[in-house]
Design a protein around this motif. Structure first.
Motif, PDB file in Angstrom:
ATOM      1  N   ARG A  53       0.496  -1.462  -0.009  1.00 39.40           N
ATOM      2  CA  ARG A  53      -0.136  -0.060   0.078  1.00 39.40           C
ATOM      3  C   ARG A  53       0.922   0.988  -0.069  1.00 39.40           C
ATOM      4  N   GLY A  54       1.704   1.381   0.705  1.00 32.64           N
ATOM      5  CA  GLY A  54       2.772   2.630   0.633  1.00 32.64           C
ATOM      6  C   GLY A  54       3.849   3.022  -0.706  1.00 32.64           C
ATOM      7  N   SER A  55       3.907   1.344  -1.082  1.00 33.92           N
ATOM      8  CA  SER A  55       4.659   2.213  -2.203  1.00 33.92           C
ATOM      9  C   SER A  55       3.903   2.079  -3.265  1.00 33.92           C
ATOM     10  N   ILE A  56       2.619   1.619  -3.273  1.00 32.99           N
ATOM     11  CA  ILE A  56       2.115   2.655  -4.244  1.00 32.99           C
ATOM     12  C   ILE A  56       0.642   4.178  -4.102  1.00 32.99           C
ATOM     13  N   GLU A  57       1.161   4.109  -3.284  1.00 33.65           N
ATOM     14  CA  GLU A  57       0.523   5.631  -2.111  1.00 33.65           C
ATOM     15  C   GLU A  57       1.509   6.524  -3.227  1.00 33.65           C
ATOM     16  N   PHE A  58       2.732   6.119  -3.009  1.00 34.99           N
ATOM     17  CA  PHE A  58       4.061   6.686  -3.228  1.00 34.99           C
ATOM     18  C   PHE A  58       3.683   6.823  -4.614  1.00 34.99           C
ATOM     19  N   LYS A  59       3.808   5.964  -5.103  1.00 30.74           N
ATOM     20  CA  LYS A  59       4.066   5.580  -6.631  1.00 30.74           C
ATOM     21  C   LYS A  59       2.790   7.253  -6.991  1.00 30.74           C
ATOM     22  N   TYR A  60       1.561   7.071  -6.939  1.00 37.20           N
ATOM     23  CA  TYR A  60      -0.065   8.233  -7.568  1.00 37.20           C
ATOM     24  C   TYR A  60       1.067   9.570  -7.025  1.00 37.20           C
ATOM     25  N   GLN A  61       2.267   9.649  -5.376  1.00 33.12           N
ATOM     26  CA  GLN A  61       2.637  10.646  -5.560  1.00 33.12           C
ATOM     27  C   GLN A  61       3.165  11.264  -6.629  1.00 33.12           C
ATOM     28  N   ASN A  62       4.088  10.450  -7.688  1.00 32.89           N
ATOM     29  CA  ASN A  62       5.258  10.355  -8.617  1.00 32.89           C
ATOM     30  C   ASN A  62       4.122  11.275  -9.319  1.00 32.89           C
ATOM     31  N   ILE A  63       3.910   9.970  -9.614  1.00 35.38           N
ATOM     32  CA  ILE A  63       1.982  10.579 -10.809  1.00 35.38           C
ATOM     33  C   ILE A  63       2.435  11.763 -10.662  1.00 35.38           C
ATOM     34  N   SER A  64       1.516  12.679  -9.597  1.00 34.11           N
ATOM     35  CA  SER A  64       0.862  13.766  -9.679  1.00 34.11           C
ATOM     36  C   SER A  64       2.378  14.623  -9.723  1.00 34.11           C
ATOM     37  N   ALA A  65       3.203  14.426  -8.702  1.00 39.78           N
ATOM     38  CA  ALA A  65       4.485  15.415  -9.764  1.00 39.78           C
ATOM     39  C   ALA A  65       4.639  15.316 -10.880  1.00 39.78           C
ATOM     40  N   VAL A  66       4.572  14.250 -12.154  1.00 39.29           N
ATOM     41  CA  VAL A  66       4.812  14.090 -12.949  1.00 39.29           C
ATOM     42  C   VAL A  66       3.820  15.101 -13.562  1.00 39.29           C
ATOM     43  N   LEU A  67       2.737  15.343 -13.900  1.00 29.88           N
ATOM     44  CA  LEU A  67       1.566  15.593 -14.015  1.00 29.88           C
ATOM     45  C   LEU A  67       1.382  17.614 -13.563  1.00 29.88           C
TER      46      LEU A  67
END
Length: 279
Positions: A53-67
């Motif tokens: 779950r934590g890894s997925i949450e952080f990857k969501y945040q990575n996607i936000s950064a790119v967008l």
């Protein structure tokens, strides 16, 4: 149940494609004001790819950064986190290339209203010092899905932002007991066409004219934008009256910061194109 068997390993292209698609699914629901549960999405992705779950949450945040860098809306609950692997750029590229509407998402079709017009005005963001340097992969992605060019050509987005500002200006004058001036506000770009160097003719409560140029983005406040030669010239010629209203986050929670001439004091103006003619 914890999914941590892949902790510490790079995400594969297939895994990135799954989470990028899921992120855009949530974003679409958020922009449409449809309810959704983030934890349910996280659990579904975890079940599909076996990440924690934590890894997925952080990857969501990575996607936000790119967008954020692309000047696109991102999910508020996933604050941008910039420590990402380069393969994420390719995954987002694949998704946007296959779903072009995601890169050119329109502003809400309904007219947005605010109870208190002044509540949408925020300070102009401060420039980074020194400016952050993008990685080669991110720079390539930004060039391909250029937020400046995209917003400039998005006529519906521009019209939506101008309508939003028009309503705010009318309400502002009504609240200041100047309904007479509110009735005189003109949507110049709609009534007379582009080319005046500003979009809306409004007024101060004293009756002084305000020439408002509206620039709208669905992305964050620092998303760059185009200014035409005419707009820059009118800003210089009518510096006492001309104002830039930069509308941002339009598809989610619209805010505005303003810029007054001289423009070069607040903005970095970079030439982007040239008029060419036969010698």
């Amino acid at each position: 149940m914890a999914y941590d068997s892949k902790a510490g390993s790079d995400w594969t292209d297939d895994e990135l494609d799954v989470i990028v698609a899921d992120y855009f699914s949530m974003l679409g629901q958020e922009l449409a004001r449809h309810p959704y549960v983030k934890s349910h999405h996280n659990a579904a992705v975890a079940g599909a790819i076996g990440r924690s779950r934590g890894s997925i949450e952080f990857k969501y945040q990575n996607i936000s950064a790119v967008l954020h860098e692309l000047g696109l809306p991102w999910i508020f609950g996933y604050k941008p986190a910039v420590n990402f692997q380069n393969a994420l750029f390719d995954a987002i590229d694949r998704h946007l290339t296959g779903n072009r509407d995601e890169a050119y998402r329109q502003a809400p079709t309904r007219v947005l209203h605010v109870a208190e017009p002044q509540s949408v005005f925020v300070p102009m963001p401060q420039a980074e010092d020194p400016p952050s340097k993008r990685s080669a992969g991110l720079e390539r992605l930004v060039r391909k899905f250029d937020p400046v060019e995209r917003d400039f050509r998005n006529r519906e987005l521009g019209k939506g932002g101008e309508q939003f500002v028009l309503d705010i200006e009318r309400q502002r004058l009504i609240d200041q007991d100047r309904s007479d001036l509110a009735r005189k506000i003109r949507w110049v770009s709609m009534e007379d066409g582009d080319g005046a160097g500003y979009d809306i003719l409004s007024f101060e409560p004293t009756g002084t004219e305000m020439l408002i140029e509206v620039k709208t983005a669905n992305g964050a406040a620092k998303t760059p934008f185009f200014l035409t030669r005419t707009e820059v010239e009118v800003a210089e010629e009518r510096k006492d009256a001309w104002q830039l209203y930069r509308v941002h986050r339009f598809a989610q929670t619209p805010q505005i910061f303003t810029v007054n001439p001289p423009l070069a004091a607040a903005l970095r103006l970079d030439p982007e194109s040239w008029r060419a003619a036969i010698r």
